[in-house]
Scaffold this active site. Sequence first.
Site, short mmCIF file in Angstrom:
data_model
loop_
_atom_site.label_atom_id
_atom_site.label_comp_id
_atom_site.label_asym_id
_atom_site.label_seq_id
_atom_site.Cartn_x
_atom_site.Cartn_y
_atom_site.Cartn_z
N CYS A 186 0.71 -1.20 0.11
CA CYS A 186 -0.16 0.02 -0.13
C CYS A 186 0.89 1.28 -0.08
O CYS A 186 2.00 1.20 0.19
CB CYS A 186 -1.06 0.01 1.31
SG CYS A 186 -1.50 -1.57 1.54
N TRP A 193 -3.67 -1.87 -1.53
CA TRP A 193 -3.70 -2.84 -2.18
C TRP A 193 -3.97 -4.33 -1.59
O TRP A 193 -3.25 -4.34 -0.40
CB TRP A 193 -2.42 -3.14 -3.17
CG TRP A 193 -2.41 -4.26 -4.14
CD1 TRP A 193 -3.30 -4.10 -5.37
CD2 TRP A 193 -1.83 -5.60 -4.40
NE1 TRP A 193 -2.81 -5.17 -6.05
CE2 TRP A 193 -2.23 -6.10 -5.42
CE3 TRP A 193 -1.35 -5.96 -3.12
CZ2 TRP A 193 -1.64 -7.37 -5.55
CZ3 TRP A 193 -0.65 -7.33 -3.27
CH2 TRP A 193 -1.02 -8.22 -4.42
N GLU A 232 -1.38 -7.42 -18.83
CA GLU A 232 -1.24 -6.54 -17.88
C GLU A 232 -2.38 -5.20 -18.48
O GLU A 232 -3.06 -4.89 -17.66
CB GLU A 232 -0.03 -5.67 -17.64
CG GLU A 232 0.88 -6.35 -16.78
CD GLU A 232 2.03 -5.71 -16.49
OE1 GLU A 232 2.51 -5.29 -15.55
OE2 GLU A 232 2.91 -5.33 -17.57
N HIS A 242 5.96 -29.22 -28.45
CA HIS A 242 5.93 -29.83 -27.16
C HIS A 242 4.56 -29.55 -26.19
O HIS A 242 4.75 -29.48 -24.99
CB HIS A 242 7.17 -29.66 -26.22
CG HIS A 242 8.45 -29.94 -27.07
ND1 HIS A 242 8.81 -31.27 -27.33
CD2 HIS A 242 9.36 -29.44 -27.78
CE1 HIS A 242 9.85 -31.53 -28.00
NE2 HIS A 242 10.24 -30.26 -28.06
N LYS A 269 2.00 -1.11 -8.86
CA LYS A 269 3.26 -0.99 -9.55
C LYS A 269 4.35 -1.82 -8.95
O LYS A 269 5.36 -2.32 -9.47
CB LYS A 269 3.64 0.51 -9.64
CG LYS A 269 4.81 1.12 -10.47
CD LYS A 269 4.74 0.93 -11.89
CE LYS A 269 6.17 1.16 -12.20
NZ LYS A 269 6.26 0.61 -13.63
N GLU A 313 8.02 -10.80 -22.53
CA GLU A 313 7.73 -9.46 -22.04
C GLU A 313 6.40 -8.80 -22.79
O GLU A 313 5.49 -8.26 -22.39
CB GLU A 313 8.74 -8.53 -22.53
CG GLU A 313 8.65 -7.12 -22.11
CD GLU A 313 8.40 -6.73 -20.50
OE1 GLU A 313 8.26 -7.79 -19.77
OE2 GLU A 313 8.05 -5.67 -20.17
N ASN A 324 1.66 -0.03 5.95
CA ASN A 324 2.06 -0.51 4.61
C ASN A 324 2.91 -1.89 5.11
O ASN A 324 3.97 -1.49 5.96
CB ASN A 324 2.76 0.34 3.92
CG ASN A 324 3.34 -0.46 2.45
OD1 ASN A 324 3.01 -1.49 2.27
ND2 ASN A 324 4.66 0.05 2.20
N GLY A 325 2.46 -3.25 4.56
CA GLY A 325 3.42 -4.39 5.07
C GLY A 325 2.27 -5.06 5.56
O GLY A 325 1.14 -5.44 5.22
N ARG A 340 1.14 2.06 -6.11
CA ARG A 340 1.14 0.85 -5.07
C ARG A 340 0.23 0.38 -4.56
O ARG A 340 0.00 -0.57 -3.79
CB ARG A 340 1.74 1.48 -3.65
CG ARG A 340 3.20 2.30 -4.06
CD ARG A 340 3.60 3.27 -2.69
NE ARG A 340 4.11 2.08 -1.85
CZ ARG A 340 5.14 1.79 -1.66
NH1 ARG A 340 6.19 2.26 -2.60
NH2 ARG A 340 5.77 0.67 -0.78
N LYS A 346 2.88 -7.74 -21.31
CA LYS A 346 2.49 -6.42 -21.46
C LYS A 346 0.92 -6.54 -21.97
O LYS A 346 -0.02 -5.71 -21.60
CB LYS A 346 3.13 -5.58 -22.77
CG LYS A 346 4.66 -5.10 -22.09
CD LYS A 346 4.59 -4.25 -21.35
CE LYS A 346 4.57 -4.68 -19.77
NZ LYS A 346 6.01 -4.44 -19.06
#
Lengths: 399, 595
Positions: B2, B72, B475, B491, B590, B468, B98-99, B27, B472
């Site tokens: 957070c 979050w 997301e 395979h 993020k 990547e 936060n934590g 965050r 992208k």
Amino acid sequence: MPKRAVILAAGGGSRGRPFTATKPKSMIFIAGKPMIQHVIEALEENGIRDIIIVVGYRKERLCDFIGSGGSMGVSVNYVVQPRQLGSADALSCASKNLDDPFLVLPGNKFLRADTLAPILNATSPSVLVKTVSDPPRSSIITTKNNRLESGIPLERRTTATFREKGNFTVDTRVYSLDRNIFPFLEEASSIISALDSMMQKGLGVNIVETSGEWSDLIYPWDVLPVNGAVLKHLQPRTAGKIGSDVYLQGNVNVGDGTVIAPHCVISGPVIIGPGCKIGPQVSLKGPLSIGTNTVIETFTYISNSVIGSDVQISPGGIIEDSVIDDGTYIGARFTSVSGEADIHVGSEHYQQKIGCMIGEGCRLGSGIIAKPGSIIGNFCRAEDLKVISGEIPDKSMVV
Amino acid sequence: MCGIVAYIGFQPAAPIIYKCLGKLEYRGYDSCGIAISNRDNITVEKDTKRVAALQFNTLPLDGKIGLGHTRWATCGEPSRANAHPHVDCLHKIAVVHNGNIENFEELRKALVGEGHIFTSETDTEVLPHLIEKYYEGELGQAVTRAIKDIRGSFAIAVICAGEEKVVLAKQKSPLVIGLIDKEYIAASDIAALLDYTDRVMYLEEGDVCNITTVGIELYRNGVLTELTEERIAWKPADTRLGGFSHYMMKEINEQPRVITETLAAFEGVSEKLIGLLDPPENRRTSLLMVGCGTSYHSALVGKYIFEELIGRPVNVELASELNYRANVIADKVALAISQSGETADTLQAVRRIKATGCKMVCITNVEGSQLSRLADLSIYTKAGPEISVASTKTFIAQVALLYAICISHANIDEILKKDLERGLGQIPILIRQFLNEQSNIETLGRYLATFNNVLFVARGINYPVALEGALKLKETSYIHGEGYAAGELKHGPFALLDSNTPAIAIVAHDRTYEAMLTNIREIKTRKAPVIAVVEEGDKEVADLVDIVIEVPHTDPFFSPMLNVVALQLLAYYTALERGCPIDFPRNLAKTVTVE
């Protein structure tokens, strides 16, 4: 006094090719900063920090660099001009965001804080003018008793030769305006012609003359005199690593992380950006601007030039009065000696003492000679030992 | 995971906290809240809204002390009750956190047994009640006592009705104080402070801090300690949109400049680095690289670079996996990559690796981040603040640095080194050219938006780019994208191919070229539409596939930096067509500051 300024930076600038093929003219870098940043700094020094930039052509590049203006101490907002229909249309795009009075400036002319000073206290509408000895026809206006007499540029009034000699009053494209201008913008192509119609309706347009520095950037070779003018005010600074027996003379400004190897001779004004590698045994003579991350290898001589970022110049180059744009690679023993040249741009031709002008991302082989006045487009390639002259279009291969 | 903010000073606190919270939304943005202390009252406003939608005008405007939080959800679903700030039974103490409190279940049971009334499912709520329990008239002492009972990670800010102070405590989660004249703002990240100050103070593990309008009392290991002020180089404007419609688009366009500036700044540390990264005796032992998400992908590109150029084997590990491995096998030096430098998994991995006696080099974008302070040597990407949750410019800056590190290596032949430096130096301008000239990606994005599954395939150094590209797309557009090594298709993934599953093939003109052509033919045989990212003028691939995206010609060794830009734009335009919240995708944050 105006608190807000509009900078017009939407135009394409076809006469500025190759440099304007990939970016707006206001994003041509001089002394480590794009043209428009010099304008913004001049405004900031005069206490005008609320700035609207009208963008259009290749706007991403400008928006990326200028951002919201915080790093320059100003607040920037953007207005998009969808099609490049001239300065009158550009200003009307911003009309919603403007309160009286406001300043209008070009993004692509060189000016300084003191250049603007006289117009800040003038009654709007007014035009900032400057007396110039050989201006291009398209910017000459006539005045009488500090009032605009005719805003129609000489170009469309006479059949005179292409450059007038003598003292002429030139429209600097800097205006102090109010909302009364907006109805006149619709029919006009440029702001000065809108002011001309205002005047014909009986509304007075004031003329304010500046004695400060001002120069125009239209053609690619105009980069050099503007560079010279900007570098007159260069502050010396040495960062990075400067090797033994490096001789620095005059104002030299070296960026962070730049390495200057031993036995280089640098006579200012020269500005070298961050992360460059120069020498050993390179001779640089001002006025000279070098961008970021550029490599100039041994035994190279460069004078009165503008070299961009990420440029690589191999050993033994001789470069005079030239402009080399970002990301170009130049092979060993490149020669671009300055000389009188006839340059053709469209149907017009100009005589200039000049070296060469090279666009972005070119790769030139070894032993190439570029004749005075040659213009090499963006992303061109040339094989070894070629003699280049005239204009080479973008993405050509010289074989 | 957070973002927290606290303010104390002489201005109304609510608008300042509201503005700072907006900068911390990267965050987390499930819910948010603000608490304002106004003499003997604490007023809380919180909701399951984005910060911009939070109504803070109900808060007392004359309150000059306050807390803010953007959440979050990790413990307890996103709901109004679970949103921070949390308060004690008497509504006198408010906490933002936060934590992650590991022993909250037992603490909660004990507190409930003592008569405390809980109103949420969060771990955080034990904090105000614990502080209430130990409160004897001075908030700082109560907080110091309370955190002794807590196991886990936290950065907390606490206010108490009737006391004109903010108390902060930090253990493993980031917290920084911005210093203004007679005003203080504490936040999880300097991004929140940029508009107000460039003078900051970082808290260290176990610090407790009492802030009043008179000054800061910092207790380090229980001892009153002099604070050390630092200056930050970031400028406030960098975190605004500046003419672009989305941060992602802005950041994609920044990439050429970011590479140039990152490489320009790199030169200075190269010599020291060679000694650290590659002492002669361990050239043949493998180099460990760790990262998460996009940083993991850039480490994978690094593997190909190092192995191809200096023949040094590289072992790339996901930080979150390494943390649960029985043994950490590292050489004398290892490399960690994290944009924020605060990624909890990466930090944990670095602590574990360091415990084996291994030196750490880190690549991060944030000076003063926990990672940079843990590492023996930090190399910085000069990307500036990245706001979009989907990373673009930091990926390319990390990759550019990995190239530069490897090229600066002493053992490379001088002529080859020149060639490589030249090749790398041209990348920024080639990306600019591509951004200027690409014309069909917007259309392709509209086309891709109609599918539910997309396969990304490549070989060699572009294989991480396929991963990547898929990430992208996931997301930003919520389309299931999957990156695969082209040779692995047969395979298993071949079973997925049909006319409704397009494949995006990244083709470089290196030794994988022929094999890629074969793979593309195989995919075409299964009727799957194929979009290929190719070098301009490649007729052979163009004839084979349905659509090509042409990127400028470069040495294929550097092609990942161009190809990834094509895939970033593709993901952007696909998401745009689907109407997704491009910069703030659902369920993501993020910086992942929890394990």
